[in-house]
Design an enzyme around this catalytic site. Structure first.
Site, PDB file in Angstrom:
ATOM      1  N   GLY A 162       0.773  -1.245   0.000  1.00  8.00           N
ATOM      2  CA  GLY A 162       0.000   0.000   0.000  1.00  8.00           C
ATOM      3  C   GLY A 162       0.794   1.279   0.000  1.00  8.00           C
ATOM      4  O   GLY A 162       0.206   2.364  -0.067  1.00  8.00           O
ATOM      5  N   GLU A 221       4.538  -6.427   2.061  1.00  7.67           N
ATOM      6  CA  GLU A 221       4.224  -6.869   0.693  1.00  7.67           C
ATOM      7  C   GLU A 221       4.078  -5.692  -0.268  1.00  7.67           C
ATOM      8  O   GLU A 221       3.031  -5.549  -0.903  1.00  7.67           O
ATOM      9  CB  GLU A 221       2.880  -7.619   0.702  1.00  7.67           C
ATOM     10  CG  GLU A 221       2.704  -8.644   1.772  1.00  7.67           C
ATOM     11  CD  GLU A 221       1.227  -9.037   1.961  1.00  7.67           C
ATOM     12  OE1 GLU A 221       0.322  -8.365   1.444  1.00  7.67           O
ATOM     13  OE2 GLU A 221       1.012 -10.032   2.638  1.00  7.67           O
ATOM     14  N   GLY A 243       3.899  -3.650  -3.458  1.00 10.83           N
ATOM     15  CA  GLY A 243       3.770  -4.010  -4.873  1.00 10.83           C
ATOM     16  C   GLY A 243       4.107  -2.806  -5.725  1.00 10.83           C
ATOM     17  O   GLY A 243       5.194  -2.696  -6.299  1.00 10.83           O
ATOM     18  N   ARG A 244       3.170  -1.861  -5.753  1.00 12.08           N
ATOM     19  CA  ARG A 244       3.320  -0.653  -6.558  1.00 12.08           C
ATOM     20  C   ARG A 244       4.646   0.072  -6.269  1.00 12.08           C
ATOM     21  O   ARG A 244       5.309   0.548  -7.187  1.00 12.08           O
ATOM     22  CB  ARG A 244       2.152   0.282  -6.227  1.00 12.08           C
ATOM     23  CG  ARG A 244       2.093   1.550  -7.038  1.00 12.08           C
ATOM     24  CD  ARG A 244       1.107   2.531  -6.397  1.00 12.08           C
ATOM     25  NE  ARG A 244      -0.149   1.918  -6.057  1.00 12.08           N
ATOM     26  CZ  ARG A 244      -1.254   1.988  -6.792  1.00 12.08           C
ATOM     27  NH1 ARG A 244      -1.244   2.651  -7.914  1.00 12.08           N
ATOM     28  NH2 ARG A 244      -2.369   1.406  -6.393  1.00 12.08           N
ATOM     29  N   TYR A 283     -10.279   4.905 -11.624  1.00 15.97           N
ATOM     30  CA  TYR A 283     -10.250   5.733 -10.427  1.00 15.97           C
ATOM     31  C   TYR A 283      -9.603   7.097 -10.643  1.00 15.97           C
ATOM     32  O   TYR A 283      -8.877   7.600  -9.801  1.00 15.97           O
ATOM     33  CB  TYR A 283      -9.656   5.044  -9.183  1.00 15.97           C
ATOM     34  CG  TYR A 283      -8.839   3.794  -9.343  1.00 15.97           C
ATOM     35  CD1 TYR A 283      -9.389   2.567  -8.980  1.00 15.97           C
ATOM     36  CD2 TYR A 283      -7.528   3.823  -9.795  1.00 15.97           C
ATOM     37  CE1 TYR A 283      -8.644   1.405  -9.082  1.00 15.97           C
ATOM     38  CE2 TYR A 283      -6.770   2.665  -9.891  1.00 15.97           C
ATOM     39  CZ  TYR A 283      -7.343   1.463  -9.530  1.00 15.97           C
ATOM     40  OH  TYR A 283      -6.604   0.312  -9.610  1.00 15.97           O
ATOM     41  N   CYS A 317     -15.278   3.289 -27.778  1.00 12.70           N
ATOM     42  CA  CYS A 317     -16.530   4.042 -27.788  1.00 12.70           C
ATOM     43  C   CYS A 317     -17.096   4.214 -26.365  1.00 12.70           C
ATOM     44  O   CYS A 317     -18.090   3.591 -25.994  1.00 12.70           O
ATOM     45  CB  CYS A 317     -17.526   3.310 -28.682  1.00 12.70           C
ATOM     46  SG  CYS A 317     -19.071   4.182 -28.814  1.00 12.70           S
ATOM     47  N   GLU A 318     -16.377   4.992 -25.547  1.00 14.77           N
ATOM     48  CA  GLU A 318     -16.779   5.280 -24.161  1.00 14.77           C
ATOM     49  C   GLU A 318     -16.234   6.661 -23.839  1.00 14.77           C
ATOM     50  O   GLU A 318     -15.039   6.904 -24.087  1.00 14.77           O
ATOM     51  CB  GLU A 318     -16.100   4.325 -23.161  1.00 14.77           C
ATOM     52  CG  GLU A 318     -16.328   2.864 -23.335  1.00 14.77           C
ATOM     53  CD  GLU A 318     -17.499   2.355 -22.507  1.00 14.77           C
ATOM     54  OE1 GLU A 318     -18.169   3.167 -21.832  1.00 14.77           O
ATOM     55  OE2 GLU A 318     -17.723   1.142 -22.555  1.00 14.77           O
ATOM     56  N   TYR A 320      -0.196  -2.148 -11.895  1.00 16.63           N
ATOM     57  CA  TYR A 320      -1.617  -2.025 -12.230  1.00 16.63           C
ATOM     58  C   TYR A 320      -1.801  -1.438 -13.636  1.00 16.63           C
ATOM     59  O   TYR A 320      -2.744  -0.705 -13.893  1.00 16.63           O
ATOM     60  CB  TYR A 320      -2.352  -1.195 -11.155  1.00 16.63           C
ATOM     61  CG  TYR A 320      -2.083  -1.734  -9.768  1.00 16.63           C
ATOM     62  CD1 TYR A 320      -2.626  -2.950  -9.375  1.00 16.63           C
ATOM     63  CD2 TYR A 320      -1.241  -1.075  -8.875  1.00 16.63           C
ATOM     64  CE1 TYR A 320      -2.341  -3.486  -8.127  1.00 16.63           C
ATOM     65  CE2 TYR A 320      -0.951  -1.607  -7.628  1.00 16.63           C
ATOM     66  CZ  TYR A 320      -1.504  -2.808  -7.263  1.00 16.63           C
ATOM     67  OH  TYR A 320      -1.232  -3.345  -6.036  1.00 16.63           O
TER      68      TYR A 320
HETATM   69  C1  LIG Z   1      -2.946  -8.515   0.283  1.00 14.28           C
HETATM   70  C2  LIG Z   1      -2.214  -7.531  -0.558  1.00 14.28           C
HETATM   71  N1  LIG Z   1      -0.936  -7.232  -0.246  1.00 14.28           N
HETATM   72  C3  LIG Z   1      -0.213  -6.355  -0.991  1.00 14.28           C
HETATM   73  C4  LIG Z   1      -0.763  -5.748  -2.091  1.00 14.28           C
HETATM   74  C5  LIG Z   1       0.096  -4.791  -2.881  1.00 14.28           C
HETATM   75  O1  LIG Z   1      -0.380  -3.487  -2.743  1.00 14.28           O
HETATM   76  P1  LIG Z   1       0.435  -2.241  -3.284  1.00 14.28           P
HETATM   77  O2  LIG Z   1       0.713  -2.472  -4.731  1.00 14.28           O
HETATM   78  O3  LIG Z   1      -0.464  -1.077  -3.052  1.00 14.28           O
HETATM   79  O4  LIG Z   1       1.701  -2.155  -2.475  1.00 14.28           O
HETATM   80  C6  LIG Z   1      -2.097  -6.003  -2.454  1.00 14.28           C
HETATM   81  C7  LIG Z   1      -2.711  -5.350  -3.609  1.00 14.28           C
HETATM   82  O5  LIG Z   1      -3.839  -5.545  -3.974  1.00 14.28           O
HETATM   83  C8  LIG Z   1      -2.837  -6.931  -1.652  1.00 14.28           C
HETATM   84  O6  LIG Z   1      -4.109  -7.213  -1.934  1.00 14.28           O
END
Ligand SMILES: Cc1ncc(COP(=O)(O)O)c(C=O)c1O
Length: 281
Positions: A105, A139, A141-142, A182, A208-209, A237
């Site tokens: 997150g 965890e 990701g982004r 979003y 077409c949106e 994403y």
């Molecule tokens: C359980 C869980 N952990 C980690 C992430 C990664 O999130 P982010 O890319 O915002 O760091 C997600 C994304 O959906 C998730 O569902």
């Protein structure tokens, strides 16, 4: 039940929903009771006690993930405090939680917004744990991959309707859905026209949106057919959320490694898109 049937002991972790507002877009908020994710504190307690009393379950972990693209450290801190308290209560019940997973997150900078400083993030989680003897798991990701990818799209043509300037490109909402889904902002640059005079426009796809746009009210130079736009921060994403909507084939992916480019996924062909369809004769 599955562990019992297999005759094994499953080590488990429970995703707890701490009901903390991550102050991000509602579609990527996951840690409020109104969101579908995780279980509330009271249910989690009951589940941990059930697991402790079960011969086939070993509750070893706890987890939260309150949302994505979070730019304020406080929601992480509050969520960690709520779960740390729960861990203390569980330890008092002789349920020894060993893994404390703080999810992902951490927001990245798409524009000029301030986001979370990693040191402050880590310190606030340590403070919330208050010396609890657990292994921390995270965890992101982004944060790791968001800035590693660009989405390239070519200009088809410009259209001025008397009110607005539209730049119509060959990429669309099926390729990068974040702006449509979003209202996300992605910076866009044009190679080779950095010094040209700019004016306000919307960058839109050919689907077409009216929701098919990559950017709204941004400043770009005058563009011609085949000019390449570089849509930034598309490494997370981006492709993973792409689709075949409007029977559009998905784009190729190219990796850059030691200044060499390498095709890592070829462009889809129309035949790929319809490959699973069956004729009903
Ligand atoms: C359980 C869980 N952990 C980690 C992430 C990664 O999130 P982010 O890319 O915002 O760091 C997600 C994304 O959906 C998730 O569902």
């Amino acid at each position: 039940m599955i562990a019992e049937k297999l005759g094994v002991v499953a080590r488990i972790s429970i995703r707890v929903n701490p009901n903390i507002d991550p102050k991000t877009h509602p579609y990527i908020s996951t840690g409020l009771h109104e969101n579908k994710f995780g279980v509330d504190i009271e249910s989690a307690k009951r589940m941990y006690i059930h697991a402790k009393n079960s011969a086939s379950l070993d509750p070893v972990g706890i987890h939260f993930h309150i949302g994505s693209q979070i730019t304020d450290v406080n929601p992480f801190k509050e969520a960690a405090e709520v779960l740390a308290n729960l861990v203390r209560n569980l330890k008092a019940l002789k349920i020894d939680i060993k893994f404390f997973d703080v999810g992902g997150g951490i927001g990245i900078q798409y524009k000029e917004e301030e986001t979370v400083a990693l040191y402050e993030y880590a310190q606030s989680i340590f403070a919330a744990l208050g010396g609890l003897d657990v292994t921390l798991v995270c965890e992101p990701g982004r944060y790791l991959v968001g800035d590693c990818g660009y989405f390239l799209t070519k200009v088809l043509y410009e259209k001025h309707n008397g009110y607005k300037r539209f730049v119509i490109v060959d990429g669309a909402m099926n390729d990068l859905i974040r702006p449509s889904l979003y209202q996300a902002y992605h910076a866009i640059e044009v190679e080779g026209k950095e010094d040209a005079e700019k004016s306000v426009c919307d960058v839109v796809g050919p689907v077409c949106e009216s929701g098919d746009f990559l950017a709204k009210n941004i400043e770009l130079p005058a563009l011609a057919h085949d000019d390449v736009l570089i849509v930034k921060s598309a490494g997370a994403y981006g492709f993973t959320m792409s689709s075949n909507y409007n029977t559009r084939s998905r784009v190729a992916e190219v990796a850059l490694e030691n200044e060499e480019d390498r095709l890592i996924r070829r462009r889809e062909m129309f035949e790929d898109v319809i490959a699973l369809e069956k004729a009903c004769l």
